[in-house]
Design an enzyme around this catalytic site. Structure first.
Site, short mmCIF file in Angstrom:
data_model
loop_
_atom_site.label_atom_id
_atom_site.label_comp_id
_atom_site.label_asym_id
_atom_site.label_seq_id
_atom_site.Cartn_x
_atom_site.Cartn_y
_atom_site.Cartn_z
N GLU A 1 70.81 10.61 21.72
CA GLU A 1 71.91 10.11 22.55
C GLU A 1 73.01 9.53 21.68
O GLU A 1 72.86 9.35 20.47
CB GLU A 1 71.41 9.03 23.51
CG GLU A 1 71.14 9.51 24.93
CD GLU A 1 72.41 9.82 25.71
OE1 GLU A 1 73.52 9.81 25.11
OE2 GLU A 1 72.31 10.10 26.91
N ARG B 1 67.37 -1.74 28.97
CA ARG B 1 67.94 -1.34 27.68
C ARG B 1 69.33 -0.77 27.94
O ARG B 1 69.73 -0.51 29.08
CB ARG B 1 67.08 -0.28 27.00
CG ARG B 1 66.99 1.06 27.76
CD ARG B 1 66.39 2.14 26.90
NE ARG B 1 66.17 3.42 27.56
CZ ARG B 1 67.10 4.35 27.74
NH1 ARG B 1 68.34 4.13 27.36
NH2 ARG B 1 66.79 5.50 28.34
N ASN C 1 72.23 2.19 27.67
CA ASN C 1 72.24 3.65 27.77
C ASN C 1 73.64 4.15 27.38
O ASN C 1 74.10 3.86 26.29
CB ASN C 1 71.83 4.12 29.17
CG ASN C 1 71.40 5.58 29.18
OD1 ASN C 1 70.57 6.00 28.36
ND2 ASN C 1 71.95 6.37 30.08
N ASP D 1 61.80 1.83 32.38
CA ASP D 1 60.95 2.73 33.17
C ASP D 1 61.75 3.46 34.24
O ASP D 1 61.17 4.08 35.14
CB ASP D 1 59.79 1.96 33.80
CG ASP D 1 60.25 0.91 34.82
OD1 ASP D 1 61.47 0.76 35.03
OD2 ASP D 1 59.38 0.24 35.42
N ASN E 1 75.64 7.05 33.21
CA ASN E 1 75.99 8.14 32.30
C ASN E 1 77.43 8.58 32.53
O ASN E 1 78.11 8.10 33.46
CB ASN E 1 75.05 9.33 32.49
CG ASN E 1 73.84 9.28 31.59
OD1 ASN E 1 73.96 9.06 30.38
ND2 ASN E 1 72.66 9.47 32.14
N ASP F 1 74.69 14.19 32.82
CA ASP F 1 74.34 13.25 31.76
C ASP F 1 75.62 12.81 31.05
O ASP F 1 76.61 12.54 31.71
CB ASP F 1 73.31 13.87 30.81
CG ASP F 1 72.40 12.82 30.17
OD1 ASP F 1 72.92 11.90 29.53
OD2 ASP F 1 71.18 12.93 30.29
#
Length: 290
Positions: free
Chosen positions: A18, A101, A103, A121, A148, A199
């Site tokens: 990523e 977290r 992204n 998760d 995203n 994405d």
């Protein structure tokens, strides 16, 4: 569908590749293996790839005006010294929530940083999208599951973003001077019921949005009016994020993920690819950190 000009740039397989970003000052490409806690660095296009181990999950990088780097990680924004690799926490972000977290993230033309967070998760609505500038943080979109496609028009007047499981790519008017939204999000692309998932994205100098389509092994190009222009096939199903690279931003790379894939059936899963397309890319500005 086209696949001419697609080749492997780096054969190191990332569990979750990523955040690719090219630094025109150093001529280097950087990207992450988020779950592997790695930062990868490579002189572009040729040269050895260096893998830096990280003490946390990180997902995005930007470049400060003083030559330092900014890493977006699971507990906040860190300043990184590219000469030594030393990391210093600059601004905490969800640092007290070990379940989340960072992204997707990208720099607005004003120098403001939009940063997305999510549950490790992938729990529903556990993340958010934040605006970061000189240490100030504002929540602009709470209750996001998987943020995203954060990207911006060249003039900074439009921002794009998605919550991947929802299948809607939004566009919203922005203040070009601050990078803050000035209106309500509208639908740019409704991808519900279609193959794959929206994405990471990037917008070129002509306003064309290039999106990596997760679970479809593809990069799609969309005009500013939302018209489909082309689709390029990627030999790895889980394509994650494109970026412009090279001294004139005329080349494109895309990261992918190997997590959950059968490497015997999909040997290129997790590798980073070069899409040698005739693109008119652009670079993100330097980010002021004080």
């Amino acid at each position: 569908m086209e696949d001419d000009g697609v080749s492997v740039l780096c054969d190191i397989a990332c569990e979750l590749g990523e955040g690719p970003t090219y630094d025109p000052q150093s001529g280097k490409l950087f990207w992450f293996d988020i779950v592997g806690r790695k930062l990868l660095e490579r002189p572009f296009p040729d040269g050895p790839t260096t893998v830096h181990e990280l003490p946390f999950m990180a997902s995005a990088i930007a470049f400060a005006e003083d030559g330092m780097q900014l890493l977006v990680a699971e507990n906040g924004v860190h300043v990184r010294d590219p000469k030594t690799g030393a990391l210093t926490l600059h601004t905490a972000l969800e640092a007290n929530n070990p379940k989340t977290r960072s992204n997707d993230a990208r720099v607005h033309p004003s120098g403001a940083f939009w940063i997305g967070t999510m549950a490790k998760d992938e729990a529903d609505a556990a993340g958010a999208i934040y605006w970061f500038h000189k240490g100030e943080v504002r929540t602009i979109y709470p209750g996001v599951s998987i943020p995203n496609s954060i990207c911006f028009s060249p003039d900074g007047r439009i921002a794009y973003f998605t919550d991947t499981p929802r299948g809607i790519l939004h566009r919203v008017d922005c203040d070009p001077a601050t990078g803050l939204p000035t209106g309500e999000p509208r639908t740019f692309l409704d991808w519900r019921g279609q193959a794959g998932f929206i994405d990471g994205s990037v917008v070129d100098a002509e306003g064309v949005l290039w999106n990596a389509r997760w679970a479809a092994g593809a990069v799609d190009a969309w005009s500013p009016a939302g018209e489909h222009l082309r689709t390029v096939k990627i030999p790895a199903k889980q394509s994650t994020c494109p970026a412009f690279a090279g001294p004139d931003a005329s080349r494109m790379i895309v990261t992918t993920a190997a997590r959950g894939r059968d490497k015997a059936k999909e040997p290129d899963a997790g590798k980073t690819f070069l899409l040698d397309l005739p693109v008119k890319g652009r670079f993100e500005p330097r980010v002021p950190i004080s």
